[in-house]
Structure formats: structure tokens, C-alpha cells
Enzyme design. Structure first.
Site, PDB file in Angstrom:
ATOM      1  CE  LYS A   1      26.060  19.477  23.215  1.00 50.97           C
ATOM      2  NZ  LYS A   1      26.425  18.993  21.895  1.00 50.97           N
TER       3      LYS A   1
HETATM    4  C1  LIG Z   1      25.401  25.255  21.397  1.00 53.36           C
HETATM    5  C2  LIG Z   1      24.764  24.097  20.693  1.00 53.36           C
HETATM    6  N1  LIG Z   1      23.503  24.195  20.286  1.00 53.36           N
HETATM    7  C3  LIG Z   1      22.884  23.200  19.648  1.00 53.36           C
HETATM    8  C4  LIG Z   1      23.531  22.016  19.379  1.00 53.36           C
HETATM    9  C5  LIG Z   1      22.819  20.951  18.619  1.00 53.36           C
HETATM   10  O1  LIG Z   1      22.664  19.768  19.323  1.00 53.36           O
HETATM   11  P1  LIG Z   1      22.602  18.352  18.565  1.00 53.36           P
HETATM   12  O2  LIG Z   1      24.027  17.943  18.297  1.00 53.36           O
HETATM   13  O3  LIG Z   1      21.959  17.460  19.573  1.00 53.36           O
HETATM   14  O4  LIG Z   1      21.821  18.520  17.343  1.00 53.36           O
HETATM   15  C6  LIG Z   1      24.843  21.854  19.785  1.00 53.36           C
HETATM   16  C7  LIG Z   1      25.551  20.610  19.493  1.00 53.36           C
HETATM   17  O5  LIG Z   1      26.722  20.452  19.665  1.00 53.36           O
HETATM   18  C8  LIG Z   1      25.481  22.925  20.457  1.00 53.36           C
HETATM   19  O6  LIG Z   1      26.738  22.815  20.859  1.00 53.36           O
END
Ligand SMILES: Cc1ncc(COP(=O)(O)O)c(C=O)c1O
Length: 365
Positions: free
Chosen positions: A175
């Protein structure tokens, strides 16, 4: 292989992680508090760290205290954790479509699927492009903002994640602020963030280290069963460094996006993402093009043979087993994006030579 997603990390991140380990405490501690304070300073409201963006979504849904069994409207074209969070909080996901150009929801696609049991809406700022929130908020329902892609996305001077009832960011390894794993919940309503802070360690309230030495300091209270979402100091220390380097990394993302905008324009078979809407700024998390000649899959394979990895995010959830049938009516734009969409490499670890190769490969196709 040129990666489609990635992060730039270096000696500063190594040093910060090392210092946190050398301090003899790697778990929930002072670095978590520092990272929370830094994020809260920029958001202008409280921020609670948890162990991932997925956990943050789950915690946010629980903390909203919606009626059991109610419906939450969200795009089908999103990461599975969004729909999982709705189910894990005891509610029903109902999928809406997105705009084919922006891959974002807008008030019109949400309105089409509202029903008498709809209690909240979840929006996703896809690729970091801010959703037109004023129109969505005007629907009069609490809005959960998935700003996983949008930690540096702005609507005027307002940061995405702070525009709805509750917002979340992701700090996973690719990210815009990259850490091994991490996420945050933010809200202008102290009741929401305080609840997440209370629950995030298995719902154990009053863990031993928070109590003074009088009495039975080992006794705890369980407010409600809740997963373990505890953030840690090593990730938070890395996050603090990444936050400091965010302007530099964002400038690199923007430069790559602008090169794609400039150098891929005019290819008749390729639709590029639209410019930022006036007064808004995307975080440029990813660059989603549409391949209009029906040969998206062939292109993706040809690029991979040349060492350029691409992908498509996100396969609509109503086309997956667990969530089949959770839509109310057809979702043509989501299904079209699933056939035409392709994410090109965009991240701060790309060199100019990498970008040259991506541009040349697409222009030669
Ligand atoms: C749109 C979206 N929401 C939520 C998440 C969840 O994040 P995490 O990977 O930190 O659990 C992601 C992860 O790629 C995402 O792209």
C-alpha cells in the site's frame, strides 16, 4: 519481473524495525501510539491501529452498532474483506454496481439497490480516486469508507477516510504506506474509535498491563467475543518512516501515472483511467486500464512473457461462490470491468527503465 504492486523501503525502515526489536518489546507499545498520533494529526480525528485493513473493516462494522441482520450496500467489485466484514458483523451484504470509467460507486448505483432493511453503505475509493461523497452522504445512511487505497486521497482539503461515519486504511506490504501488515480505523465519533480500541485484543477489556498494582491485576472482562486484531510496534515503527516518506513516494506514483496518461493515449483499443475530478486528488494506488478489443487476457499473458506482471482487481464478488446472489439486479459495469480491466504496474519502486518497458510493450501490442 516488473511487479504490478510494490513498495519502496530501505535503510530507514530497517533501522526503525531494528530499534523496535532492540528495545525488547515488539508488540503493542509506544510505536503504535506514535503512529496513531501521527495519523490522527493528519486526519484531524482519532485513529486506532489494528493488524490489517481487513480487520479494520470488520471492527468498523461492529463499532457502528447497526441493527442485527440489516443490509449493507457495497460494490461487488471490491476486495473480499469488505463483504466478509459485513457478514462477520452479523449483517447482509447487498452488492451494487460501479461506474465503468472510474470503477467507483456513485449515489445513483447505490440508490438502485436500497431497500427497507438497508442500514449502511460501504464505499471504496478505488485506486485512491475519491468517491463523490457528498452525493452518497445525501442518501442519509451511515457511510463506511474503505480508504485502503486512499491514505493520501483528498476531496479539497479533506482526507479520504474522514468523510463518512467511519473510515479505514490499509498498511499492507504494497500500500501507499507499506508495512508488513497493518490497518487503521478512523472516525469523528469517539464512540466508534473507543470501541475498536477496547475490543481489538480479543475483546479483553482491562488487560493486565493497563491496570495498576492494587488488587488482582490479572483479571479481565470480556465485553463481547471479538477476534484478535492487535497492532504491533515493529510494523508501526516502519509505518512512521513510510509516513515521513509519503510525499516522495506519492510524487513518484504521480510521475508514473502521468507518463502512462501521456504515452498510452491514442491507442484505439485502450481506455485510460479518467483524470482526477476537479478539486480532488487520487493517491494513485493502481492504474486500471480497459482493453476494448476483447483481447485483455492475451495481452496480460504476452506482457507476462516479457517480464511485466499485470493483474485485474477486483473480480466481482457476486460471481464468487460465497457471495453469489447477493446482488439486487444486474451489475453490468462490474462484469464488463471483469472482462476488460487490467491493472498496470504502478508503485514507487519502479525505475524509469521499468516504466519505459511497460510503455513500449503496450505501444507495440
Ligand atoms: C479495497 C481494499 N479493502 C480492504 C483491503 C484489506 O486490507 P489488508 O490487506 O490490509 O487486510 C484491501 C487490501 O488489498 C483492499 O484493496
Amino acid at each position: 519481473m516488473i511487479g504490478v504492486f510494490g513498495a519502496r523501503t530501505g535503510a530507514e525502515e530497517v533501522e526503525a524495525a531494528g530499534a523496535s526489536i532492540a528495545a525488547g518489546w515488539m508488540g503493542l507499545g509506544p510505536q503504535v501510539a506514535r503512529f496513531e498520533a501521527a495519523l490522527a494529526g493528519r486526519a484531524g480525528q482519532d485513529v486506532v491501529l489494528v493488524d490489517s485493513g481487513s480487520s479494520a473493516l470488520h471492527a468498523a462494522l461492529v463499532a457502528l452498532d447497526l441493527p442485527p441482520g440489516c443490509e449493507v450496500v457495497l460494490p461487488s467489485m471490491t476486495y473480499v474483506a469488505c463483504a466478509n466484514a459485513v457478514v462477520l458483523a452479523g449483517h447482509r451484504p447487498v452488492f451494487c454496481d460501479v461506474d465503468v470509467e472510474t470503477a467507483n460507486v456513485d449515489a445513483s448505483v447505490i440508490e438502485r439497490v436500497l431497500g427497507p432493511r438497508t442500514a449502511a453503505v460501504m464505499v471504496v475509493h478505488y485506486a485512491g480516486r475519491p468517491v463523490a461523497m457528498d452525493d452518497v452522504l445525501a442518501l442519509g445512511l451511515p457511510v463506511v469508507e474503505d480508504a485502503a487505497h486512499a491514505v493520501d486521497s483528498w476531496a479539497g482539503d479533506r482526507l479520504c477516510g474522514t468523510l463518512g461515519a467511519v473510515g479505514i486504511w490499509s498498511f499492507d506490504a504494497v500500500k501507499n504506506i507499506a508495512t508488513p501488515d497493518g490497518g487503521a480505523v478512523t472516525s469523528a465519533h469517539p464512540a466508534v474509535t473507543e470501541q475498536v480500541r477496547r475490543l481489538r485484543c480479543c475483546g479483553l477489556v482491562g488487560a493486565a498491563h493497563e491496570q495498576d498494582d492494587d488488587g488482582r491485576w490479572w483479571e479481565v472482562e470480556v465485553e463481547r467475543p471479538f477476534p484478535r486484531m492487535t497492532p504491533n510496534d515493529v510494523s508501526a515503527a516502519i509505518g512512521l518512516v513510510q509516513l515521513g516518506r509519503l510525499p516522495e513516494h506519492q510524487a513518484r506514483r504521480r510521475a508514473i501515472r502521468e507518463r502512462y496518461d501521456r504515452e498510452l493515449t491514442g491507442l484505439p483499443w485502450l481506455a485510460l483511467p479518467p483524470a482526477d475530478a476537479p478539486g480532488t486528488r487520487s493517491s494513485d494506488f493502481t492504474y486500471l486500464v480497459r482493453v476494448l478489443d476483447g483481447r485483455r487476457d492475451a495481452l496480460a499473458r504476452a506482457l507476462r512473457v516479457q517480464g511485466i506482471y499485470t493483474t485485474f482487481r477486483y473480480q466481482p464478488l457476486h460471481l464468487t461462490g460465497a457471495f453469489a446472489g447477493a446482488q439486487r439486479g444486474p451489475l453490468p459495469a462490474s462484469e464488463r470491468l471483469a472482462e476488460e480491466g487490467l491493472n498496470l504496474p504502478l508503485h514507487p519502486a519502479l525505475s524509469d527503465a521499468d516504466v519505459d518497458r511497460v510503455v513500449a510493450a503496450l505501444r507495440a501490442w
